[in-house]
Scaffold this motif. Structure first.
Motif, PDB file in Angstrom:
ATOM      1  N   ALA A  25       5.826 -42.315   7.673  1.00  0.00           N
ATOM      2  CA  ALA A  25       5.228 -42.074   8.985  1.00  0.00           C
ATOM      3  C   ALA A  25       4.277 -43.236   9.227  1.00  0.00           C
ATOM      4  CB  ALA A  25       4.478 -40.737   9.014  1.00  0.00           C
ATOM      5  N   PRO A  26       3.881 -43.485  10.468  1.00  0.00           N
ATOM      6  CA  PRO A  26       2.952 -44.591  10.710  1.00  0.00           C
ATOM      7  C   PRO A  26       1.690 -44.478   9.848  1.00  0.00           C
ATOM      8  CG  PRO A  26       3.841 -43.793  12.779  1.00  0.00           C
ATOM      9  CD  PRO A  26       4.309 -42.828  11.725  1.00  0.00           C
ATOM     10  N   GLY A  27       1.459 -45.506   9.027  1.00  0.00           N
ATOM     11  CA  GLY A  27       0.267 -45.536   8.184  1.00  0.00           C
ATOM     12  C   GLY A  27       0.295 -44.627   6.981  1.00  0.00           C
ATOM     13  N   ILE A  28       1.460 -44.066   6.634  1.00  0.00           N
ATOM     14  CA  ILE A  28       1.558 -43.147   5.495  1.00  0.00           C
ATOM     15  C   ILE A  28       2.721 -43.576   4.613  1.00  0.00           C
ATOM     16  CG2 ILE A  28       1.928 -40.765   4.751  1.00  0.00           C
ATOM     17  CD1 ILE A  28       0.764 -39.864   7.433  1.00  0.00           C
ATOM     18  N   TRP A  29       2.452 -43.729   3.317  1.00  0.00           N
ATOM     19  CA  TRP A  29       3.471 -44.142   2.348  1.00  0.00           C
ATOM     20  C   TRP A  29       3.589 -43.104   1.242  1.00  0.00           C
ATOM     21  CZ3 TRP A  29       0.279 -47.341   4.945  1.00  0.00           C
ATOM     22  CH2 TRP A  29       0.850 -48.456   5.597  1.00  0.00           C
ATOM     23  N   TYR A  30       4.815 -42.914   0.803  1.00  0.00           N
ATOM     24  CA  TYR A  30       5.161 -41.987  -0.274  1.00  0.00           C
ATOM     25  C   TYR A  30       5.385 -42.799  -1.545  1.00  0.00           C
ATOM     26  CZ  TYR A  30       8.971 -39.387  -2.749  1.00  0.00           C
ATOM     27  OH  TYR A  30       9.792 -38.785  -3.665  1.00  0.00           O
ATOM     28  N   VAL A  31       4.690 -42.441  -2.615  1.00  0.00           N
ATOM     29  CA  VAL A  31       4.840 -43.114  -3.911  1.00  0.00           C
ATOM     30  C   VAL A  31       5.387 -42.079  -4.892  1.00  0.00           C
ATOM     31  CG1 VAL A  31       3.723 -44.517  -5.681  1.00  0.00           C
ATOM     32  CG2 VAL A  31       2.823 -44.525  -3.337  1.00  0.00           C
ATOM     33  N   ASP A 164     -12.480 -40.439   9.379  1.00  0.00           N
ATOM     34  CA  ASP A 164     -12.174 -41.853   9.213  1.00  0.00           C
ATOM     35  C   ASP A 164     -10.687 -42.095   8.958  1.00  0.00           C
ATOM     36  OD1 ASP A 164     -12.468 -40.497   6.861  1.00  0.00           O
ATOM     37  OD2 ASP A 164     -13.775 -41.966   5.896  1.00  0.00           O
ATOM     38  N   TRP A 165      -9.879 -41.063   9.103  1.00  0.00           N
ATOM     39  CA  TRP A 165      -8.432 -41.213   9.001  1.00  0.00           C
ATOM     40  C   TRP A 165      -7.879 -41.705  10.331  1.00  0.00           C
ATOM     41  CZ3 TRP A 165      -4.811 -38.337   5.381  1.00  0.00           C
ATOM     42  CH2 TRP A 165      -5.362 -38.287   4.091  1.00  0.00           C
ATOM     43  N   PRO A 166      -6.590 -42.094  10.372  1.00  0.00           N
ATOM     44  CA  PRO A 166      -6.021 -42.608  11.629  1.00  0.00           C
ATOM     45  C   PRO A 166      -6.176 -41.637  12.790  1.00  0.00           C
ATOM     46  CG  PRO A 166      -4.518 -42.971   9.805  1.00  0.00           C
ATOM     47  CD  PRO A 166      -5.628 -42.135   9.283  1.00  0.00           C
ATOM     48  N   GLU A 167      -6.118 -40.353  12.483  1.00  0.00           N
ATOM     49  CA  GLU A 167      -6.509 -39.306  13.421  1.00  0.00           C
ATOM     50  C   GLU A 167      -7.306 -38.303  12.605  1.00  0.00           C
ATOM     51  OE1 GLU A 167      -2.329 -37.252  13.804  1.00  0.00           O
ATOM     52  OE2 GLU A 167      -3.909 -35.778  14.142  1.00  0.00           O
ATOM     53  N   ALA A 188      -1.761 -34.301  15.484  1.00  0.00           N
ATOM     54  CA  ALA A 188      -1.097 -35.176  16.451  1.00  0.00           C
ATOM     55  C   ALA A 188       0.141 -35.826  15.863  1.00  0.00           C
ATOM     56  CB  ALA A 188      -2.071 -36.238  16.957  1.00  0.00           C
ATOM     57  N   ALA A 189       0.069 -36.216  14.604  1.00  0.00           N
ATOM     58  CA  ALA A 189       1.214 -36.842  13.936  1.00  0.00           C
ATOM     59  C   ALA A 189       2.221 -35.823  13.439  1.00  0.00           C
ATOM     60  CB  ALA A 189       0.732 -37.710  12.775  1.00  0.00           C
ATOM     61  N   PRO A 229       1.400 -25.088  14.267  1.00  0.00           N
ATOM     62  CA  PRO A 229       2.318 -25.613  15.290  1.00  0.00           C
ATOM     63  C   PRO A 229       2.608 -27.100  15.088  1.00  0.00           C
ATOM     64  CG  PRO A 229       0.096 -25.472  16.174  1.00  0.00           C
ATOM     65  CD  PRO A 229       0.046 -24.871  14.790  1.00  0.00           C
ATOM     66  N   GLY A 230       3.822 -27.504  15.451  1.00  0.00           N
ATOM     67  CA  GLY A 230       4.149 -28.922  15.565  1.00  0.00           C
ATOM     68  C   GLY A 230       4.232 -29.696  14.271  1.00  0.00           C
TER      69      GLY A 230
END
Length: 260
Positions: A25-31, A164-167, A188-189, A229-230
């Motif tokens: 996802a934008p700005g999120i990486w899976y390790v 301080d996170w992206p949202e 939102a994401a 939701p969402g």
């Protein structure tokens, strides 16, 4: 290639790095790790947060993943521990030593993470006990280093927000797996970091996380998350992240019947 060719065969491709980060996802990486995945999140100031830290000994691979996505050790600002189990907090102390990052965790699990109190044991079904023994044997066979406890700098509570996170990331207290288990929700994401409240079973369906200190509370926490939701993306710690059909998977899950 024709055996008569005078062109030398290409060298075999290097094996892929099993812990190479993958953007989900934008700005999120899976390790990915064999036990207990880690997620890296780019913060609003350009730094990074790690959600969970894998088993002891995982810190070098996490720092390599951070470098691969354009970070550096001093760019790791936060370590959010979803709960106190060894495959989630296991490398936190090493990461703090290497980066100076702050540790955030659920208030009720903070004494177990810091070593101030013994961690309560899970109440297991026979299937869960067999899984527990299998995991412990695997960790021993892999030569997993001893667990080092770490100080929790910020104790998190239900309704807190990580601004301080992206949202703004909402903190939800989801007791049951451990007393202080938390998840992070980015509304939102449509992203939910689930900790071990849920995971993917071997055949793929979404299941209740095993090895709970309070099974009924864990089921209630699962149901609370299923009602959000969402939700489009589930960042689970065991099994592949759910990137499509998350809402349907949550609706169709039957945690009351899992691990019996």
């Amino acid at each position: 290639m024709d055996a008569s060719s005078d062109t030398a065969p290409a060298s075999p491709a290097a094996a892929p790095d099993p812990t190479a980060p993958e953007q989900i996802a934008p700005g999120i990486w899976y390790v990915p790790f064999p036990v207990g995945h880690v997620y890296l999140v780019r913060l609003a100031d350009g730094g990074f947060a790690a959600v969970d830290t894998g088993v002891p000994g995982s810190a070098p691979a996490i720092l390599d993943a951070l470098t691969a996505i354009g970070g550096s050790p001093d760019a790791l600002r936060q370590i959010v521990i979803t709960h106190s189990h060894i495959d989630h907090m296991g490398s936190a102390a090493d990461l703090v030593d290497a980066t100076g990052a702050r540790v955030l965790a659920g208030a009720a699990d903070a004494p177990y993470i810091s070593g101030a109190a013994p961690e309560p044991p899970p109440l297991t079904t026979p299937k869960e006990q067999a899984l527990h023994e299998q995991v412990l044997a695997g960790l021993a066979e892999a030569g997993t280093p001893p667990l080092r406890h770490v100080r929790v700098d910020t104790e998190l509570h239900d309704g807190d927000t990580l601004d301080d996170w992206p949202e703004p990331a909402r903190v939800l207290h989801v007791p049951g797996h451990t007393p202080g288990s938390i998840v992070l929700h980015l509304p939102a994401a449509g992203v939910l970091f689930t900790g071990d409240t849920m995971g993917l079973g071997p055949a793929g369906p979404l299941v209740l996380g095993p090895l709970n200190v309070d099974r009924e509370a864990a089921i209630a926490s699962f149901r609370r998350l299923a009602a959000l939701p969402g939700v489009d993306t589930l960042c689970v710690a065991h099994g592949e992240p759910v990137r499509t059909g998350a809402a349907r998977a949550l609706q169709e899950a039957t945690p009351e019947a899992d691990w019996l």
